[in-house]
Design a protein around this motif. Sequence first.
Motif, PDB file in Angstrom:
ATOM      1  N   UNK A   7      -9.166   0.916   3.044  1.00 39.52           N
ATOM      2  CA  UNK A   7      -8.550  -0.381   2.746  1.00 39.52           C
ATOM      3  C   UNK A   7      -7.050  -0.324   3.027  1.00 39.52           C
ATOM      4  N   UNK A   8      -6.427   0.770   2.639  1.00 34.41           N
ATOM      5  CA  UNK A   8      -4.990   0.934   2.891  1.00 34.41           C
ATOM      6  C   UNK A   8      -4.694   1.005   4.386  1.00 34.41           C
ATOM      7  N   UNK A   9      -5.547   1.685   5.112  1.00 36.77           N
ATOM      8  CA  UNK A   9      -5.383   1.804   6.566  1.00 36.77           C
ATOM      9  C   UNK A   9      -5.525   0.439   7.241  1.00 36.77           C
ATOM     10  N   UNK A  10      -6.518  -0.331   6.831  1.00 34.51           N
ATOM     11  CA  UNK A  10      -6.713  -1.671   7.383  1.00 34.51           C
ATOM     12  C   UNK A  10      -5.511  -2.552   7.081  1.00 34.51           C
ATOM     13  N   UNK A  11      -5.047  -2.525   5.842  1.00 35.03           N
ATOM     14  CA  UNK A  11      -3.896  -3.326   5.447  1.00 35.03           C
ATOM     15  C   UNK A  11      -2.656  -2.945   6.268  1.00 35.03           C
ATOM     16  N   UNK A  12      -2.420  -1.661   6.425  1.00 32.12           N
ATOM     17  CA  UNK A  12      -1.277  -1.195   7.207  1.00 32.12           C
ATOM     18  C   UNK A  12      -1.343  -1.630   8.657  1.00 32.12           C
ATOM     19  N   UNK A  13      -2.520  -1.535   9.237  1.00 26.73           N
ATOM     20  CA  UNK A  13      -2.702  -1.946  10.636  1.00 26.73           C
ATOM     21  C   UNK A  13      -2.459  -3.445  10.806  1.00 26.73           C
ATOM     22  N   UNK A  14      -3.020  -4.226   9.901  1.00 29.64           N
ATOM     23  CA  UNK A  14      -2.852  -5.686   9.997  1.00 29.64           C
ATOM     24  C   UNK A  14      -1.388  -6.084   9.862  1.00 29.64           C
ATOM     25  N   UNK A  15      -0.707  -5.540   8.866  1.00 27.68           N
ATOM     26  CA  UNK A  15       0.694  -5.917   8.661  1.00 27.68           C
ATOM     27  C   UNK A  15       1.568  -5.424   9.807  1.00 27.68           C
ATOM     28  N   UNK A  16       1.250  -4.278  10.373  1.00 27.26           N
ATOM     29  CA  UNK A  16       2.024  -3.769  11.507  1.00 27.26           C
ATOM     30  C   UNK A  16       1.880  -4.681  12.725  1.00 27.26           C
ATOM     31  N   UNK A  17       0.734  -5.334  12.835  1.00 24.26           N
ATOM     32  CA  UNK A  17       0.499  -6.252  13.957  1.00 24.26           C
ATOM     33  C   UNK A  17       0.936  -7.677  13.638  1.00 24.26           C
ATOM     34  N   UNK A  18       1.503  -7.886  12.457  1.00 25.31           N
ATOM     35  CA  UNK A  18       2.004  -9.203  12.096  1.00 25.31           C
ATOM     36  C   UNK A  18       0.953 -10.171  11.575  1.00 25.31           C
ATOM     37  N   UNK A  19      -0.214  -9.655  11.241  1.00 24.48           N
ATOM     38  CA  UNK A  19      -1.282 -10.497  10.694  1.00 24.48           C
ATOM     39  C   UNK A  19      -1.029 -10.683   9.195  1.00 24.48           C
ATOM     40  N   UNK A  20      -1.021 -11.917   8.714  1.00 28.67           N
ATOM     41  CA  UNK A  20      -0.856 -12.111   7.276  1.00 28.67           C
ATOM     42  C   UNK A  20      -2.000 -11.426   6.523  1.00 28.67           C
ATOM     43  N   UNK A  21      -1.666 -10.559   5.585  1.00 25.31           N
ATOM     44  CA  UNK A  21      -2.691  -9.800   4.869  1.00 25.31           C
ATOM     45  C   UNK A  21      -2.277  -9.609   3.423  1.00 25.31           C
TER      46      UNK A  21
END
Length: 73
Positions: free
Chosen positions: A17-31
Amino acid sequence: MLILHGERDYRVPITQALELYGTLTAKGVPARLVAYPDEGHWILKGQNAKHWYGEVLGFLATYLKPSEEAGRR
């Protein structure tokens, strides 16, 4: 993207879950990540379940607002 996770979920570790959240925020996806330390795969405890539903309904209210153009059709 809304990520809701029980930290005692042995099927899906919290690190995923932390990895997914980090990836999304790094790509600028609101998460948003909400973790429940005392829950497993399902959020079942009374106050946690109430909070979970509040998070889901709040997310839907934010991201599923009808557009003005759709109302004119």
